[in-house]
Design an enzyme around this catalytic site. Structure first.
Site, PDB file in Angstrom:
ATOM      1  N   CYS A 185       0.959  -1.188  -0.105  1.00 13.52           N
ATOM      2  CA  CYS A 185      -0.198   0.018   0.045  1.00 13.52           C
ATOM      3  C   CYS A 185       0.902   1.092  -0.060  1.00 13.52           C
ATOM      4  O   CYS A 185       1.414   1.396  -1.088  1.00 13.52           O
ATOM      5  CB  CYS A 185      -0.904  -0.014   1.218  1.00 13.52           C
ATOM      6  SG  CYS A 185      -2.430   1.334   0.880  1.00 13.52           S
ATOM      7  N   HIS A 221      -3.434  -4.831   0.449  1.00 10.65           N
ATOM      8  CA  HIS A 221      -2.977  -5.275   1.949  1.00 10.65           C
ATOM      9  C   HIS A 221      -3.135  -6.865   1.918  1.00 10.65           C
ATOM     10  O   HIS A 221      -4.157  -7.610   2.451  1.00 10.65           O
ATOM     11  CB  HIS A 221      -3.713  -4.860   3.031  1.00 10.65           C
ATOM     12  CG  HIS A 221      -3.272  -3.416   3.307  1.00 10.65           C
ATOM     13  ND1 HIS A 221      -2.427  -3.068   4.286  1.00 10.65           N
ATOM     14  CD2 HIS A 221      -3.885  -2.157   2.975  1.00 10.65           C
ATOM     15  CE1 HIS A 221      -2.191  -1.807   4.579  1.00 10.65           C
ATOM     16  NE2 HIS A 221      -2.838  -1.154   3.552  1.00 10.65           N
ATOM     17  N   GLU A 261      -1.944  -8.991   4.014  1.00 12.62           N
ATOM     18  CA  GLU A 261      -1.864  -9.352   5.527  1.00 12.62           C
ATOM     19  C   GLU A 261      -3.258  -9.281   5.872  1.00 12.62           C
ATOM     20  O   GLU A 261      -3.486 -10.009   7.087  1.00 12.62           O
ATOM     21  CB  GLU A 261      -1.104  -8.405   6.387  1.00 12.62           C
ATOM     22  CG  GLU A 261      -1.732  -6.923   6.516  1.00 12.62           C
ATOM     23  CD  GLU A 261      -1.038  -5.888   5.458  1.00 12.62           C
ATOM     24  OE1 GLU A 261      -1.018  -4.956   5.781  1.00 12.62           O
ATOM     25  OE2 GLU A 261      -0.923  -6.321   4.342  1.00 12.62           O
TER      26      GLU A 261
END
Length: 268
Positions: free
Chosen positions: A121, A225, A227
């Site tokens: 990001c 993202h 994660e």
């Protein structure tokens, strides 16, 4: 047990919370911090995540990068437009110049050491700027007919598809022409830096991943993202990104041992 001679160590750049007289905890103090999902995603890959503190002096980047095998630039606040030669179009888009300076020091030192670098990001945007690229300060303002790339209410539940270049690193991970990913950004790469190649893009043409992979550099930016994507729904499994980044770092750290155990496949 890892087939490598030691556990890999992957550094992660930090976010800053600057002094705030109205904050109840640590009022008036600067905080350096990480979001937990990113820490745990790196740990699940097999590496030890190392928070990279800003030591506020010239040699700080050299010290915190010693002994590391890779570097992740995390998400967070906007970059300051002055970092890439522009003035803010609105005061709200002035970004965080202190964090920019800290991460650019990390970038230059890591590049001198040929460390693999993954940007997430804001981190992807930082990599583009570090190599000479520019950003859209606000996609909705500057790109006609753009998708909505950020919703403060839906946050990481907002999503859209991306198209992948199958010859790119991220395209090789997923072996698919398209993915559905989360989207939580209002800025993005405008002019790609010299040497970066586009690896994924949104339906409105906004760059979603780009890379520079050669004998000297291993640099990849991902605008979403991973994660926050666990592969339990129709969206992409973000864990694959961290597993494959671990493999890249292993190959750079101990190429003969990593290849011998079949840990790493060649990447473009």
């Amino acid at each position: 047990m890892s087939p490598l001679s030691r556990t890999l160590r992957i550094g992660i750049s930090l976010s800053f919370a600057h002094p705030d007289a109205d904050r109840a905890l640590f009022r008036g103090k600067t905080l350096q911090y990480l979001e937990e999902h990113l820490i745990l995603s790196v740990a699940r890959s097999g590496a030890v995540p190392i928070p990279l503190v800003d030591l506020k002096h010239e040699m700080g980047a050299h010290q915190v990068l010693d002994g590391l095998d890779g570097l992740i630039f995390s998400g967070g606040a906007d970059l300051c437009p002055q970092t890439y030669g522009e003035e803010p179009l609105k005061p709200a888009w002035s970004g965080d110049p202190a964090r920019d300076a800290y991460e650019l020091r990390l970038f230059e030192t890591a590049r001198e050491r040929s460390l693999p670098m993954l940007g997430i990001c804001r981190g992807a945007q930082l990599l583009n700027v570090a190599l000479g690229g520019t950003l859209y300060q606000d996609i909705a303002t500057q790109v006609s007919d753009s998708l909505r790339h950020r919703d403060p209410v839906r946050y990481d539940q907002l999503e859209h598809p991306v198209t992948l270049d199958p010859a790119s690193w991220v395209g090789g991970i997923y072996a698919s022409e398209t993915l559905v990913i989360n989207t939580v950004h209002h800025q993005a790469a405008k002019d790609l830096a010299p040497g970066l190649t586009l690896a994924a893009w949104a339906p409105d043409g906004i760059p979603e991943s780009y890379q520079r992979i050669d004998d000297q550099d291993w640099i990849v930016g991902i605008q979403w993202h991973p994660e926050w994507l666990n592969g339990t729904d129709h969206r992409a499994d973000g864990n694959a990104v961290f597993r494959e980044f671990y493999s890249v770092c292993a190959l750079r750290h101990e190429p003969h041992r990593a290849q011998a155990v079949g840990m790493v496949r060649p990447y473009p």
